[in-house]
Write a protein that holds these residues in place. Structure first.
Motif, PDB file in Angstrom:
ATOM      1  N   ILE A 179     -14.487 -24.645 -12.332  1.00 60.61           N
ATOM      2  CA  ILE A 179     -15.398 -24.761 -13.471  1.00 60.61           C
ATOM      3  C   ILE A 179     -14.637 -24.596 -14.780  1.00 60.61           C
ATOM      4  O   ILE A 179     -14.883 -25.322 -15.750  1.00 60.61           O
ATOM      5  N   GLY A 180     -13.692 -23.657 -14.812  1.00 62.60           N
ATOM      6  CA  GLY A 180     -12.916 -23.438 -16.033  1.00 62.60           C
ATOM      7  C   GLY A 180     -12.096 -24.653 -16.419  1.00 62.60           C
ATOM      8  O   GLY A 180     -12.047 -25.029 -17.593  1.00 62.60           O
ATOM      9  N   LEU A 181     -11.448 -25.271 -15.451  1.00 63.24           N
ATOM     10  CA  LEU A 181     -10.663 -26.472 -15.764  1.00 63.24           C
ATOM     11  C   LEU A 181     -11.552 -27.632 -16.193  1.00 63.24           C
ATOM     12  O   LEU A 181     -11.172 -28.424 -17.065  1.00 63.24           O
ATOM     13  N   ALA A 182     -12.734 -27.746 -15.596  1.00 59.01           N
ATOM     14  CA  ALA A 182     -13.657 -28.800 -16.024  1.00 59.01           C
ATOM     15  C   ALA A 182     -14.085 -28.595 -17.473  1.00 59.01           C
ATOM     16  O   ALA A 182     -14.151 -29.552 -18.259  1.00 59.01           O
ATOM     17  N   ILE A 183     -14.351 -27.358 -17.849  1.00 62.82           N
ATOM     18  CA  ILE A 183     -14.730 -27.066 -19.235  1.00 62.82           C
ATOM     19  C   ILE A 183     -13.568 -27.336 -20.179  1.00 62.82           C
ATOM     20  O   ILE A 183     -13.744 -27.932 -21.248  1.00 62.82           O
ATOM     21  N   VAL A 184     -12.362 -26.913 -19.799  1.00 60.90           N
ATOM     22  CA  VAL A 184     -11.189 -27.132 -20.655  1.00 60.90           C
ATOM     23  C   VAL A 184     -10.924 -28.627 -20.825  1.00 60.90           C
ATOM     24  O   VAL A 184     -10.623 -29.090 -21.930  1.00 60.90           O
ATOM     25  N   VAL A 233     -13.562 -30.069 -23.215  1.00 62.14           N
ATOM     26  CA  VAL A 233     -13.277 -29.671 -24.594  1.00 62.14           C
ATOM     27  C   VAL A 233     -12.065 -30.429 -25.126  1.00 62.14           C
ATOM     28  O   VAL A 233     -12.041 -30.869 -26.276  1.00 62.14           O
ATOM     29  N   HIS A 234     -11.052 -30.616 -24.274  1.00 59.13           N
ATOM     30  CA  HIS A 234      -9.856 -31.345 -24.712  1.00 59.13           C
ATOM     31  C   HIS A 234     -10.177 -32.806 -25.019  1.00 59.13           C
ATOM     32  O   HIS A 234      -9.621 -33.376 -25.963  1.00 59.13           O
ATOM     33  N   ARG A 235     -11.060 -33.403 -24.244  1.00 54.86           N
ATOM     34  CA  ARG A 235     -11.456 -34.788 -24.533  1.00 54.86           C
ATOM     35  C   ARG A 235     -12.215 -34.897 -25.844  1.00 54.86           C
ATOM     36  O   ARG A 235     -12.043 -35.857 -26.597  1.00 54.86           O
ATOM     37  N   ASN A 236     -13.088 -33.916 -26.129  1.00 52.32           N
ATOM     38  CA  ASN A 236     -13.893 -33.973 -27.349  1.00 52.32           C
ATOM     39  C   ASN A 236     -13.119 -33.554 -28.585  1.00 52.32           C
ATOM     40  O   ASN A 236     -13.276 -34.153 -29.646  1.00 52.32           O
ATOM     41  N   ARG A 237     -12.302 -32.523 -28.481  1.00 48.75           N
ATOM     42  CA  ARG A 237     -11.628 -31.956 -29.647  1.00 48.75           C
ATOM     43  C   ARG A 237     -10.184 -32.402 -29.789  1.00 48.75           C
ATOM     44  O   ARG A 237      -9.618 -32.300 -30.853  1.00 48.75           O
TER      45      ARG A 237
END
Length: 124
Positions: free
Chosen positions: A80-85, A88-92
């Motif tokens: 879950i943590g890697l999916a969130i990271v 976020v990396h794709r958006n930011r």
């Protein structure tokens, strides 16, 4: 083997993980540091389970069962943590934690801009 050896190793691993969580700015390295801390706990659980099983006749191996539970939780956490990271990396465009503190997309729609209010007062 004495109980002190795995306990000291576990303490060193846990301290290294705490340092990694507090000092790192990259979100992936923070997740790796959390995993290091969880593995230190697993090492402690197994070491104390082996140490206590020598003294007791009937062993339940509860330390090893808790270790398996911790490994399952850690696997779910890292997934879950890697999916969130990654999201976020794709958006930011960055995974730097300091740059991600402001999570707002922009000014709120219901709140007027202070510079626009000042301009309206100046023209009135």
């Amino acid at each position: 083997m004495h109980l002190a050896y795995p306990a000291v190793l576990s303490a060193l691993l846990f301290c290294t993980g705490v340092y990694g969580v507090l000092a790192r700015r990259n979100a992936i390295l923070v997740l790796m540091s959390v995993e290091l801390m969880l593995n230190a706990v697993n090492l402690n659980l197994v070491a104390f389970d082996v140490w206590l099983s020598r003294a007791a006749e009937e062993t339940l191996h509860s330390g090893q069962a808790l270790t398996l539970f911790t490994i399952a939780i850690a696997a779910a956490e890292i997934g879950i943590g890697l999916a969130i990271v990654l999201a976020v990396h794709r958006n930011r465009g960055t995974s730097d934690i300091d740059k991600l503190r402001d999570t707002a997309e922009g000014p709120e729609t219901g709140r007027p801009d202070s510079s626009a209010a000042e301009k309206a007062e100046a023209t009135a």
